[in-house]
Design an enzyme around this catalytic site. Sequence first.
Site, PDB file in Angstrom:
ATOM      1  N   CYS A   1       6.684  -0.592   6.770  1.00 58.46           N
ATOM      2  CA  CYS A   1       6.233   0.604   6.055  1.00 58.46           C
ATOM      3  C   CYS A   1       7.348   1.053   5.130  1.00 58.46           C
ATOM      4  CB  CYS A   1       5.896   1.706   7.055  1.00 58.46           C
ATOM      5  SG  CYS A   1       5.359   3.252   6.281  1.00 58.46           S
ATOM      6  N   LEU A   2       6.998   1.411   3.914  1.00 63.08           N
ATOM      7  CA  LEU A   2       8.017   1.855   2.955  1.00 63.08           C
ATOM      8  C   LEU A   2       8.729   3.117   3.444  1.00 63.08           C
ATOM      9  CD1 LEU A   2       6.060   1.222  -0.373  1.00 63.08           C
ATOM     10  CD2 LEU A   2       7.790  -0.243   0.701  1.00 63.08           C
TER      11      LEU A   2
ATOM     12  N   HIS B   1      -3.549   1.127   8.275  1.00 63.54           N
ATOM     13  CA  HIS B   1      -2.167   1.617   8.170  1.00 63.54           C
ATOM     14  C   HIS B   1      -2.094   2.804   7.204  1.00 63.54           C
ATOM     15  CE1 HIS B   1       2.344   0.837   7.830  1.00 63.54           C
ATOM     16  NE2 HIS B   1       2.105   1.661   6.825  1.00 63.54           N
ATOM     17  N   GLU B   2      -2.725   2.647   6.039  1.00 61.06           N
ATOM     18  CA  GLU B   2      -2.670   3.730   5.038  1.00 61.06           C
ATOM     19  C   GLU B   2      -3.471   4.943   5.495  1.00 61.06           C
ATOM     20  OE1 GLU B   2      -0.438   3.493   2.911  1.00 61.06           O
ATOM     21  OE2 GLU B   2      -0.122   1.328   3.171  1.00 61.06           O
TER      22      GLU B   2
ATOM     23  N   GLY C   1       0.836  -1.192   0.000  1.00 61.45           N
ATOM     24  CA  GLY C   1       0.000   0.000   0.000  1.00 61.45           C
ATOM     25  C   GLY C   1       0.870   1.240   0.000  1.00 61.45           C
TER      26      GLY C   1
ATOM     27  N   GLN D   1       3.311   9.937   1.406  1.00 59.68           N
ATOM     28  CA  GLN D   1       4.610   9.253   1.364  1.00 59.68           C
ATOM     29  C   GLN D   1       5.454   9.670   0.166  1.00 59.68           C
ATOM     30  OE1 GLN D   1       2.787   5.149   2.125  1.00 59.68           O
ATOM     31  NE2 GLN D   1       4.771   4.957   3.097  1.00 59.68           N
TER      32      GLN D   1
ATOM     33  N   HIS E   1      -1.527   7.282   7.612  1.00 61.92           N
ATOM     34  CA  HIS E   1      -0.607   8.169   6.893  1.00 61.92           C
ATOM     35  C   HIS E   1      -1.279   9.496   6.554  1.00 61.92           C
ATOM     36  CE1 HIS E   1       3.059   5.920   6.167  1.00 61.92           C
ATOM     37  NE2 HIS E   1       2.389   4.850   5.763  1.00 61.92           N
TER      38      HIS E   1
HETATM   39 NI    NI Z   1       3.251   2.955   5.550  1.00 59.45          NI
END
Ligand code: NI
Length: 181
Positions: free
Chosen positions: A100-101, A142-143, A47, A52, A146
């Site tokens: 997480c990226l 999670h998304e 995701g 991000q 953000h």
């Molecule tokens: Ni993330």
Amino acid sequence: MAVRQILRIGDPRLREVSKPVEDFGTRELDALIKDMFDTMAAADGAGLAAPQIGVQLRIMIFGIESNPRYPDAEAVPTTVLINPEFTVRDDSIVSGWEGCLSVPGMRGYVPRYRAVTYSGYDQEGKPVAREAEGFHAVVFQHEYDHLDGVLYPDRIVERDKFGFEEELMAAAMQAEERASA
Ligand code: NI
């Protein structure tokens, strides 16, 4: 098509509350979402949220067919979700390991609601609404975080269950050896 740079934790832009999208069906929005998919694929992610890549808009994408980073995870439909909202459908808490990226190389054990109902819009402004549970619900939550400037380490309760993936793996293997010795 373009792979954009992913911001990492410490960058203050990841901590802002993103703004709702007002114009749908535009070329700019289309291009942004294509870039998000390219970026997510290049990073092998499940995701990605617009902040991000430094865009402070309430847009998330996610989807998993089979992902080597999550070998045991069930599939999640490929989704574009703009201006999302959600209600908690089952408030029992399930904890699981997340990455997480924007927090590369690390993993944490994060408590989440087991099931949610989410809604929002796709890039054309068409309504999207779904009930999600399990990994699908985790990815959504999670998304969603953000978009409010929240990163998963903020939600970790068990402080020893956060760290670099390599160290956590080494510790788990040692524990296993001790158990079988
Ligand atoms: Ni993330």
